[in-house]
Each structure stands twice: as structure tokens, then as C-alpha cells.
Design an enzyme around this catalytic site. Structure first.
Site, short mmCIF file in Angstrom:
data_model
loop_
_atom_site.label_atom_id
_atom_site.label_comp_id
_atom_site.label_asym_id
_atom_site.label_seq_id
_atom_site.Cartn_x
_atom_site.Cartn_y
_atom_site.Cartn_z
CB ALA A 12 -0.90 -0.09 1.18
CB ALA A 13 3.56 2.46 2.19
CB CYS A 44 -6.62 -6.03 6.18
SG CYS A 44 -5.51 -5.08 7.01
NE ARG A 71 -2.65 5.06 -10.83
CZ ARG A 71 -3.03 4.98 -9.51
NH1 ARG A 71 -2.39 4.56 -8.38
NH2 ARG A 71 -4.73 5.22 -9.12
CG ASP A 279 2.69 -2.26 7.93
OD1 ASP A 279 2.04 -1.53 8.26
OD2 ASP A 279 2.38 -3.36 7.71
CG ASN A 301 -3.05 2.96 1.71
OD1 ASN A 301 -2.90 2.85 0.34
ND2 ASN A 301 -3.40 1.92 2.54
CD1 TRP A 429 -31.59 10.71 26.05
CD2 TRP A 429 -29.65 11.66 26.22
NE1 TRP A 429 -31.54 11.81 26.67
CE2 TRP A 429 -30.66 12.43 26.75
CE3 TRP A 429 -28.12 12.62 26.40
CZ2 TRP A 429 -30.39 13.70 27.82
CZ3 TRP A 429 -28.15 13.38 27.11
CH2 TRP A 429 -29.16 13.99 27.71
#
Length: 441
Positions: A12-13, A44, A71, A279, A301, A429
């Protein structure tokens, strides 16, 4: 002038950073080296692939071709970075070793399972649950083996999720933990007691037992602890993870007090033009200001996005984390944000806490379920410090509280927050407002 950017890790990163650099600097050469054949993957989701909820190919948010063709990222799969030096990396690929130059380097190579020294880990049928290939391996093993008894080692999020994955398929599941409580590092005792009660109804929960060895003839057949023996056709070791800092250490990059790579708010490391995200990187806690290592997907991310933007010349900062997280065991949801009572006291706060049980609907509207909340606040200032929740429909309460924490809310602010109400959705409430009322008044 075009630059060479090397990113180690295609999770992801890494892919967030690569995509951001190419968006801002289309002419730059961006290379990503991923050790597996999976990219932009979602670890995950491993328990849910094992359970059969989702096919394994959907654990990739985008396929490799998307990043390459759409990309313009030079993506290398099954590429193991074996050496990092100033301005160069050495990579082992299917056709041999190659060297690549870099002007900017990003460590996004994640974390790996911490596997305790247990005799018999080499036996067939013993797995970890760290990356998508693990889910594939477990599924394939279950197809060729008559798996009836499963043992999961660990007491954290992944251990609970993997235990559910097998129990949902009708397997006999034993969950073994060395700790005295489930989720001991993440939740206070009021919350874990409810979780343990739920677990005990669906599996054999064994706490305060030390796993000594796995036994079997080539394949695992038994798990032996200091308190007994348990049949096991399959074992999952889920005893935590550790950041992959070996390559960063080669370059002399500073390792932080958490054991992960030290970064500043721009995701820069101690080395010039070298960044870290996800991570493998540490950051700061938004409440305490302390250095923390929180290996979770949402901050990972965002860290990657920030790192990519700054590599490309922008000035973007990552503020830090609260450790907001959520999981479930069948219909019991479990989540938290901010500090627990134990954590807050350790940080020196004079805390006030409240633990309440409430309903998710008015008594006259069908579908009402129980929810338990524990709030933590600073006694003197009333500043909110943390929330733990268990039961039903906890996500909106966790997320609302996380936003309140980041905004610096006090208990009074939460009590007077103008939340929506209608019988199909919540009682007049809201449980969060009730919690604030108990904390404040």
C-alpha cells in the site's frame, strides 16, 4: 531534470508513493521492487480469503498491469533487493542480479511475522498469515488435506480473525495464547472480558499457556504446550510482526526507539533523499507526541502518499496516528482509538474513565443490539484521551471519537456534539453522548 526514484516494496505505502511521484513528475523514472508477485495488496483480507468470503485475486486493489500501463511505473515483481548503498541498489531477479541507480529512495518494505522458537515449525501444515501468498498456501493445503482440527497461536487481531475464518467453516479451533488476556496490549480488561466470553462459545480458548512444540510425521498432528496437548491438522502462528529494517541498516539509516525506521513528519529518514513509509516506519502519537509504531493500512497508505508528494518536490506533512483500529469475531465488533486507561496512566495522565452498556436503537424499534463503551479522559482538563468499544455498530462511534480526539475535544464538547437521530439508526441519547454524560456529570 528527470530523477531516478527507487521504491522497495509494492504494498500500500509503496504503490501510493509511486503513483504520487508519477502524477507529479511524469518524466521521472520510478522503479518499484516487490519481493512477491503481489502488488498493491491487502493483507488485512487474508482471513476472509481463507474463510472463503473473497477470492485471493481480489486482495490486489489494482493488478500489476494497471500500474505499468496506466501509471507508467517500472514495476519489478519477484524482485528481492539484497543490498542498498549510496545511490544504488542491488536486486536479485529471475534473470540474475542487477544494479539500479537512485536519486531518491523509499523504504516501504513492510513488516514480517515474529515467529517464536517453537520446535517443529518446519512441519507441513504450519503457516503464518502475513501476506497474500499465505492465504493461497493455506487454501491449497486445506484442499489436499482433511483439516478438522486447527490451532491458532496468538492473542492479537490476526489470531482472532484467523480463528473466526476456520470456526466459520465448522473446524474445531483451539486458540492458544501466552498472555493472561486476549488483546491484552490493545484493550483494558472490561473490554477483553466480553471478547473472551464470546470466543469461549465458539472455540477452545487457552490462555496463559506456552507453546513448546509442534509434533507430527512430516505433517503437523499435535501442538504441545506447558499445560497439555491439542490435535492439529493445521496451525497458524499469529504472534505479532516486526518491521523489516535490515536494508535500512545497511545504509546506516537511523532506527527509532520503536525498532522501526525513524522518520520526520515529511516521511524523511536520517539519510538525505531517503524516505520510509508504511509498516516499516515509525511516526508520532497525536495525543502523547511520543514516537510510536502502528502498522495499520490507513496510515500506511497516507504515509506513502506524503512520501511520494515530498519526493516530487511538494511540502506535505503527516501529522501522526491515534492507533484507530477495528476487528470482529462473528457478530461481535471490537475497536479502539486513542489511549486505553492503562496507556494513559503510563503516560502520567490523571484519568477519569467511564464504562457503559447501551443500546443501538430505541427500545421500541426492532434490531436493537448491545454496545459497550469505555471512555478515557483527563480529569483536570476534561480532554478526551481514548475510546474502546465492543458489541454492535461500533464503527461510527469509533470514527466519531477519533475525529474528536484529533480536534482536541473535551468531554463537554462530545456531550454537546450535534449528532443525528432517528429511531432506525440510534437512540435519542446516542451511546457516545451517554458516555460523555457519565464522564462529565
Amino acid at each position: 531534470m528527470a530523477k531516478n526514484v527507487v521504491i522497495i516494496g509494492g504494498g500500500a505505502a509503496g504503490m501510493s508513493a509511486a503513483s504520487r511521484v508519477k502524477r507529479l513528475k511524469p518524466s521521472w523514472d520510478v522503479k518499484v521492487f516487490e519481493a512477491t508477485e503481489w502488488v498493491s495488496h491487502a493483507p488485512c483480507g487474508i482471513p476472509y480469503v481463507v474463510e472463503g468470503i473473497s477470492p485471493e485475486e481480489k486482495l490486489m486493489h489494482y493488478p500489476p498491469e494497471f500500474f505499468i500501463k496506466k501509471r507508467g511505473i517500472d514495476l519489478h515483481l519477484n524482485a528481492h533487493v539484497v543490498e542498498v548503498s549510496e545511490g544504488e541498489v542491488r536486486v536479485r531477479e529471475s534473470d540474475g542480479e542487477h544494479k539500479y541507480e537512485w536519486d531518491y529512495l523509499l523504504f516501504a518494505n513492510g513488516a514480517s511475522p515474529k515467529v517464536p522458537a517453537i520446535e517443529g515449525c518446519h512441519l507441513e501444515g504450519v503457516f503464518t498469515a502475513d501476506l497474500p501468498p499465505d492465504a493461497v498456501a493455506i487454501k491449497e493445503y486445506m484442499k489436499k488435506t482433511d483439516v478438522k482440527d486447527v490451532v491458532v497461536i496468538g492473542t492479537g487481531y490476526i489470531a482472532i480473525e484467523m480463528a473466526e475464518a476456520f470456526a466459520a467453516q465448522g473446524k474445531n479451533v483451539t486458540l492458544i495464547g501466552r498472555s493472561e488476556r486476549i488483546l491484552r496490549k490493545s484493550f483494558d480488561e472490561e473490554i477483553t472480558a466480553i471478547v473472551e466470553e464470546k470466543l469461549s462459545k465458539r472455540l477452545n480458548l487457552r490462555l496463559e499457556e506456552l507453546t513448546l512444540r509442534f509434533e507430527g510425521n512430516e505433517r503437523v498432528e499435535r501442538v504441545v504446550t506447558d499445560a497439555g496437548e491439542y490435535r492439529a491438522d493445521l496451525v497458524v502462528i499469529a504472534t505479532g510482526i516486526k518491521p523489516n529494517t535490515e536494508l535500512a541498516r545497511q545504509l546506516g539509516v537511523r532506527i527509532g526507539e520503536t525498532g522501526a525506521i525513524w522518520t520526520n513528519e515529511r516521511m524523511q529518514t536520517s539519510a538525505e533523499n531517503v524516505y520510509a513509509a508504511g509498516d516499516v516506519a515509525e511516526t508520532r502519537h497525536l495525543i502523547t507526541g511520543r514516537r510510536v509504531w502502528v502498522p495499520l493500512a490507513p496510515p500506511g497508505n497516507k504515509m506513502g502518499y506524503v512520501a511520494g508528494a515530498n519526493i516530487a518536490g511538494m511540502n506535505l506533512t503527516f501529522p501522526g496516528v491515534l492507533g484507530t483500529s477495528i476487528t470482529k469475531f462473528f457478530d461481535l465488533e471490537i475497536g479502539k482509538t486513542g489511549l486505553t486507561e492503562a496507556e494513559a496512566m503510563k503516560e502520567g495522565y490523571d484519568v477519569k474513565t467511564a464504562f457503559i452498556k447501551a443500546k443501538t436503537r430505541p427500545h421500541y424499534y426492532p434490531g436493537s443490539r448491545d454496545i459497550w463503551l469505555k471512555g478515557v479522559a483527563d480529569r483536570e482538563t476534561g480532554r478526551l484521551l481514548g475510546l474502546q468499544a465492543v458489541g454492535a455498530e461500533i464503527l461510527p462511534r469509533i470514527d466519531t471519537f477519533a475525529a474528536a480526539l484529533q480536534a482536541g475535544f473535551t468531554v463537554r464538547d462530545l456531550f454537546f456534539a450535534d449528532m443525528a437521530y432517528a429511531p432506525p439508526f440510534a437512540p435519542v441519547w446516542d451511546p457516545l453522548v451517554v458516555l460523555a454524560r457519565v464522564l462529565k456529570f
